[in-house]
Enzyme design. Structure first.
Site, PDB file in Angstrom:
ATOM      1  N   GLN A 113      78.866  -8.743  75.083  1.00  0.00           N
ATOM      2  CA  GLN A 113      79.818  -9.078  76.151  1.00  0.00           C
ATOM      3  C   GLN A 113      81.212  -8.523  75.814  1.00  0.00           C
ATOM      4  OE1 GLN A 113      79.847 -10.291  79.200  1.00  0.00           O
ATOM      5  NE2 GLN A 113      77.642 -10.535  79.288  1.00  0.00           N
ATOM      6  N   SER A 114      81.281  -7.310  75.322  1.00  0.00           N
ATOM      7  CA  SER A 114      82.564  -6.739  74.911  1.00  0.00           C
ATOM      8  C   SER A 114      83.502  -6.508  76.092  1.00  0.00           C
ATOM      9  CB  SER A 114      82.314  -5.410  74.193  1.00  0.00           C
ATOM     10  OG  SER A 114      83.527  -4.704  74.028  1.00  0.00           O
TER      11      SER A 114
END
Ligand code: PLP
Length: 330
Positions: A76-77
């Site tokens: 989930q960068s």
């Protein structure tokens, strides 16, 4: 001193970002006056702190005639999402190396990575850019001119974005006649922290710059404080600022990082709910939730007096909330 404006920069953000009071949070915590700087509102692709770094990184990539951006991050960068959007806005290709495995449903930042048409490589346990060099070589052999951006966009060029942000903040404080005693923010790959330290040295800021450490693991083999000082020293050199930081200049609150990166415990959950309920402001599960938990703990421990003023730097990240619905509200 060299003006940052002489270095390559691609305008991507809406600046300056707003600064405002959090009156209801200030009141309920019975502590210092709390302000917030809204770097969640930098504009590009739902905002966040990486947009400021990317202005200088993408500026450098364009100056070097690169046609492809490569970077890496966790599943989930936020950094990868903002890089994919910057590439789209500049007509560049984008390759992301994301930790974990392709999820069944593209949620949160992954949904956005897909919309920005980034090519994703899933890297399992490796989420800190270990596979970037191999990918770069592969793209070069295909005739591309890739530009590799490190994990979190944290190198000297990226940190320039936060040296610049610090200047912007000091101008805002001057206009409002506010003396800040402390700046509190989420510190993870070190570029934001390094840039703020350089900006503070440049402006002669006397208050504290306190990072709430997010990730218990360091990047590569170096201790985190060393990473921050190295990035800060090379950014200062690029800006011709005589600044030679030591590990002692890197103030960290390490109270909550042991839960691990991306793990939500009750403290992050409480902080997210409190800021939502009292101010109508959305924090994120991985970074700003933990950083706000750190600030709340410091206030409750009496680290600040009621006559002091603390600024929380909101670094963004809200798109990841949608991938954590189960943990947050069940
Ligand atoms: C990346 C990120 C941070 C940490 O910034 P670093 O420069 O990596 O230390 C903080 N908050 C959010 C929302 C982020 O995406």
């Amino acid at each position: 001193m060299r003006d940052i404006s002489s270095l390559p920069r691609k305008q991507l953000a809406f600046l300056p970002t707003p600064v405002h009071e959090l009156p209801r949070l200030t009141k309920v915590l019975k502590g210092p006056r709390i302000l917030m700087k809204r770097d969640d509102q930098t504009g590009l692709a739902l905002g966040g702190n990486k947009v400021r770094k990317l202005e200088f990184l993408v500026g450098d990539a364009l100056a070097k005639n690169c046609d492809t951006l490569i970077t890496a991050g966790a599943l989930q960068s936020n950094h990868c999402r903002q890089t994919a959007a910057a590439a789209a806005a500049c007509g560049l290709s984008c390759h992301l190396v994301l930790g974990g495995q392709a999820p069944a449903i593209a949620q949160g930042n992954i949904l956005l990575d897909r919309l920005f048409n980034a090519t994703i490589t899933w890297s399992g346990e490796l989420r800190k850019g270990e596979l970037i060099p191999a990918l770069k070589t592969q793209l070069q052999s295909q005739g591309r001119t890739p530009y590799d951006i490190p994990y979190g966009g944290s190198n000297a060029i990226g940190a320039l974005g936060y040296a610049h942000a610090f200047r912007e903040l000091m101008q805002q404080m001057k206009q409002l006649s506010i003396d800040l005693d402390s700046i509190v923010f989420a510190s993870s790959s070190g570029g934001t922290h390094a840039g703020l330290l350089v900006g503070a040295a440049e402006c002669g800021y006397q208050g504290t710059i306190r990072g709430v450490k997010i990730d218990k693991e360091s990047i590569g083999s170096l201790p985190f404080r060393t990473t921050v000082t190295q990035i800060a020293a090379s950014a200062a050199t690029m800006m011709n600022i005589p600044f030679h930081p030591t590990a002692a200049d890197v103030i960290l609150n390490e109270q909550f990082c042991n839960a691990g990166y991306g793990t939500i415990t009750s403290v992050e959950k409480d902080a997210i709910r409190m800021v939502a309920e009292y101010e109508g402001i959305v924090l994120d599960p991985v970074y700003t939730g933990r950083a706000m938990a750190g600030l709340i703990a410091l206030i409750r421990d009496g680290c600040y007096s009621t006559s002091q003023t603390v600024l929380f730097l909101h670094t963004g990240g809200a798109p990841a909330l949608f991938a954590y619905a189960q943990e947050l509200v069940g």
